[in-house]
Structure formats: structure tokens, C-alpha cells
Write an enzyme that holds these catalytic residues in place. Structure first.
Site, short mmCIF file in Angstrom:
data_model
loop_
_atom_site.label_atom_id
_atom_site.label_comp_id
_atom_site.label_asym_id
_atom_site.label_seq_id
_atom_site.Cartn_x
_atom_site.Cartn_y
_atom_site.Cartn_z
N SER A 129 6.55 19.40 76.86
CA SER A 129 7.24 17.88 77.39
C SER A 129 8.43 17.68 75.84
O SER A 129 8.32 17.73 74.41
CB SER A 129 7.30 16.86 77.71
OG SER A 129 7.53 16.04 78.13
N ASP A 136 6.21 5.75 69.70
CA ASP A 136 5.74 5.56 70.90
C ASP A 136 6.30 5.37 72.31
O ASP A 136 7.28 4.60 72.60
CB ASP A 136 6.52 3.78 70.27
CG ASP A 136 8.26 4.22 69.47
OD1 ASP A 136 8.89 5.45 69.68
OD2 ASP A 136 9.28 3.81 69.29
N HIS A 137 6.61 7.09 72.36
CA HIS A 137 7.76 6.93 73.67
C HIS A 137 6.36 6.40 74.78
O HIS A 137 5.48 6.03 74.64
CB HIS A 137 7.71 8.63 73.74
CG HIS A 137 7.90 9.25 74.63
ND1 HIS A 137 7.92 9.04 76.13
CD2 HIS A 137 9.64 9.64 74.93
CE1 HIS A 137 9.25 9.78 76.60
NE2 HIS A 137 9.49 10.30 76.37
N LYS A 151 0.09 16.94 73.00
CA LYS A 151 0.56 18.29 73.63
C LYS A 151 1.23 18.73 72.25
O LYS A 151 1.05 20.19 71.68
CB LYS A 151 1.76 18.41 74.27
CG LYS A 151 1.07 17.72 75.86
CD LYS A 151 2.21 17.52 76.92
CE LYS A 151 2.11 17.47 78.01
NZ LYS A 151 1.99 18.65 78.69
P1 NAP Z 1 2.08 19.44 87.06
O1 NAP Z 1 2.85 19.78 87.98
O2 NAP Z 1 0.96 17.92 86.91
O3 NAP Z 1 1.22 20.45 87.04
C1 NAP Z 1 0.02 19.98 86.31
C2 NAP Z 1 -1.26 21.50 86.46
O4 NAP Z 1 -2.19 21.18 85.31
C3 NAP Z 1 -2.26 21.39 88.06
O5 NAP Z 1 -1.85 23.08 88.91
C4 NAP Z 1 -3.37 20.81 87.51
O6 NAP Z 1 -4.33 21.71 88.31
C5 NAP Z 1 -3.90 21.81 86.43
N1 NAP Z 1 -4.44 21.10 85.97
C6 NAP Z 1 -4.98 19.96 85.05
N2 NAP Z 1 -6.13 19.81 84.42
C7 NAP Z 1 -6.86 21.14 84.52
C8 NAP Z 1 -7.68 21.68 84.32
N3 NAP Z 1 -8.88 20.82 83.39
N4 NAP Z 1 -8.33 22.87 84.46
C9 NAP Z 1 -7.43 24.40 85.28
N5 NAP Z 1 -6.39 22.57 85.91
C10 NAP Z 1 -5.67 21.90 85.43
O7 NAP Z 1 3.09 19.67 86.79
P2 NAP Z 1 4.62 19.99 86.47
O8 NAP Z 1 4.97 18.43 86.70
O9 NAP Z 1 5.19 21.45 86.37
O10 NAP Z 1 4.92 19.86 84.28
C11 NAP Z 1 4.43 21.27 84.37
C12 NAP Z 1 4.54 21.07 82.78
O11 NAP Z 1 5.68 20.28 81.90
C13 NAP Z 1 3.75 20.04 81.96
O12 NAP Z 1 2.98 20.29 80.32
C14 NAP Z 1 4.55 18.89 81.81
O13 NAP Z 1 3.98 17.63 80.53
C15 NAP Z 1 5.23 19.61 81.22
N6 NAP Z 1 6.98 18.07 81.55
C16 NAP Z 1 6.88 17.08 82.44
C17 NAP Z 1 8.05 16.28 82.75
C18 NAP Z 1 8.02 15.68 84.19
O14 NAP Z 1 8.59 14.84 84.58
N7 NAP Z 1 6.97 15.20 85.05
C19 NAP Z 1 8.58 16.25 82.06
C20 NAP Z 1 9.20 17.73 80.59
C21 NAP Z 1 8.33 18.05 80.84
P3 NAP Z 1 -4.12 21.22 90.28
O15 NAP Z 1 -3.77 21.54 91.09
O16 NAP Z 1 -5.39 21.24 90.16
O17 NAP Z 1 -4.48 19.55 89.95
#
Ligand code: NAP
Length: 255
Positions: A129, A136-137, A151
């Protein structure tokens, strides 16, 4: 044929990567890694192309990754809303104790990188991300998890591992169609501090998945770490990104 393990394959971006790789079976052989057989069944109808495990359990990752050429890391801690917004106050979020960013986004990623290195995996693509240069984000304050700090530590660990890496630090993720926007790459959060003309702070998950697939193909994506956002669809100055090799050529190595 490249054998690829995708972790977080039941997640919102991980599932797109898993599906796109599965549909290109002449080029990729894909295996998903996820912790919930019920969720896998619900999403894909069967667990046949999956290894079931938790990234906190190193031996489960080790057996899943055996024989793979590449690893795509799409796991992430996810906070839950514990109090909705009220009286002008923002909502409150918390993580499960076992799902804290230190455990998932740092130790869980370190476990995956170690297992990959041990198995002789030659390329790791990590989706992270933007925002990591700002301690402080707002995402760091969420649930007192310091998620971007953890991360970033894992990103540095990957760079230091000696395995070829591609680190894709996305802006805010959107559930919108991919392949219709111009993508912009940068570093050090400068794309949000000083956005180019027409740039938004966000990018469709589908475009992130396309970046992952192309990173697995393109030599220019090796040993690079970059931020990525998009211009709005139909912005007059925008030209839709289709040449990923040129896009990766604009990116650099190191955190
Ligand atoms: P997401 O839908 O939140 O998926 C996270 C995945 O991690 C889920 O499949 C979850 O499993 C798995 N997980 C978490 N803990 C685990 C564990 N202990 N063992 C095995 N699996 C585990 O992801 P996303 O929203 O598509 O985001 C993808 C990436 O982009 C992330 O790194 C996120 O931080 C980053 N990002 C997000 C944003 C945003 O706007 N949300 C912005 C920028 C970057 P389950 O399916 O079983 O829950």
C-alpha cells in the site's frame, strides 16, 4: 509453464489474480493459498487448485510452495469496524489479536518470503500500500495497528532476501473495471503529495491484478518497488496503459 502460488487468493485482489492466472493456463499453472476451505468452496466451487493454510504457520506455506517458480503475496490484515461514525466522530476500527498487522503484514510475509527462498522460488510479487512514508498516516492509526509501518518492514525484508522482487504499492483500491485507465508509477508517496495532472489517489483492483500478471512476465519488473495510482477514465490527457514493459521501465529498485 510458470508455476505460481497466490496467497490471499480468497481476498478481493488475490481472487482476481488467481482467476486471471487460471484463465491463462498455457502460460501459468496457478495454486491458491487460503485459510478457509468454506470460503474457497463458496468462491470457486472446489478446493482442488488450493493449498489450505495460515501464513502464521510456516510449515503450511513450505508444503504449499514446493515446486513453484513464483510467489504472489496478497495477504493483508483487515480491521473490523467496532463503532460506526456518530456525533461527527469517525468510525472506530480494531484488529483481532491474531490478525494484528505485526503478525500478518510483517511476520506472515516474512514467513512467506523465507519459505519461498528455501524452496528456490525465483520471483516474489508483493502487493502493498502507498502511504508508508507517513508514520502518522490514518491507516497507521486505525486499530493502533501501524499497518503501513509493518508492511514496509516486510518490503525491506523482501528486498534484502536476494530473491527477485516486484513490490507494487497501490493507492486506494476500487472495485471498478481495469484496462481503461492510464496508470502512473512513482515512489516515496510523491504521487499523492504532488499529484500529476489528472491523477487520482486510487486504482481499480483489476488494474492491480493486471500489473501482477505482467510483473510475472516482464523482465523490466524484476527488482523494482513502486507506488501506483490511476487517472480517471476518459480524462482528456490520459492514454490507457497497455505497454507494461514501458511502465515497469519507469520504476526503480530499493524501497
Ligand atoms: P483483502 O480483500 O483484504 O484480502 C486479504 C486476504 O488476506 C484475505 O484473503 C485473507 O483471508 C488473507 N489473510 C489475512 N490473514 C491471513 C492469514 N493469517 N493466513 C492466510 N490468509 C490470510 O485484500 P485487498 O483489499 O484486495 O488488498 C490487497 C492488498 O492491497 C493488501 O495488501 C492491502 O493492504 C493493499 N491495499 C489496500 C488498499 C485499500 O484501499 N483497501 C489500498 C492500497 C493497498 P480470508 O479471505 O480468509 O479473510
Amino acid at each position: 509453464m510458470k508455476k505460481v502460488l497466490v496467497t490471499g487468493a480468497t481476498g478481493r485482489t488475490g481472487s482476481l489474480v488467481f482467476q486471471k492466472l487460471s484463465s491463462q493456463s498455457e502460460e501459468f499453472q496457478v495454486k491458491g493459498f487460503a485459510r478457509s476451505p468454506e470460503k474457497i468452496e463458496q468462491m470457486y466451487g472446489s478446493t482442488k487448485d488450493f493449498a489450505i493454510g495460515n501464513i502464521s504457520n510456516k510449515s503450511q506455506i513450505e508444503s504449499a510452495i514446493e515446486g513453484c517458480d513464483a510467489l504472489v503475496i496478497l495477504t493483508s490484515a483487515v480491521p473490523k469496524m467496532v463503532a460506526p461514525p456518530s456525533d461527527g466522530k469517525p468510525p472506530e476500527f480494531a484488529y483481532d489479536p491474531e490478525g494484528m498487522p505485526e503478525k500478518v503484514d510483517c511476520q506472515g510475509q516474512v514467513n512467506q518470503i523465507d519459505a519461498a527462498k528455501q524452496a528456490g522460488v525465483e520471483h516474489i510479487v508483493l502487493v502493498g500500500s502507498m502511504g508508508g512514508t507517513k508514520s502518522d498516516h490514518v491507516l497507521n492509526r486505525m486499530g493502533n495497528g501501524n499497518i503501513l509501518v509493518w508492511k514496509r518492514k516486510a518490503e525491506q525484508y523482501l528486498i534484502d532476501s536476494g530473491v527477485d522482487y516486484t513490490i507494487i504499492r497501490a493507492g486506494g483500491l476500487l472495485n471498478e473495471p481495469g484496462g481503461v485507465r492510464e496508470l502512473l508509477v512513482g515512489k516515496d508517496d510523491l504521487l499523492s503529495i504532488n499529484p500529476p495532472d489528472g491523477a487520482t489517489n486510487s486504482i481499480p483492483r483489476d488494474d492491480v491484478a493486471n500489473l501482477v500478471i505482467n510483473a510475472l512476465r516482464e523482465p523490466n519488473a524484476r527488482n523494482k518497488a513502486f507506488d501506483v495510482v490511476s487517472k480517471l477514465e476518459n480524462t482528456p490527457s490520459a492514454s490507457v496503459t497497455s505497454d507494461f514493459s514501458s511502465l515497469f521501465a519507469q520504476t526503480t529498485g530499493g524501497l
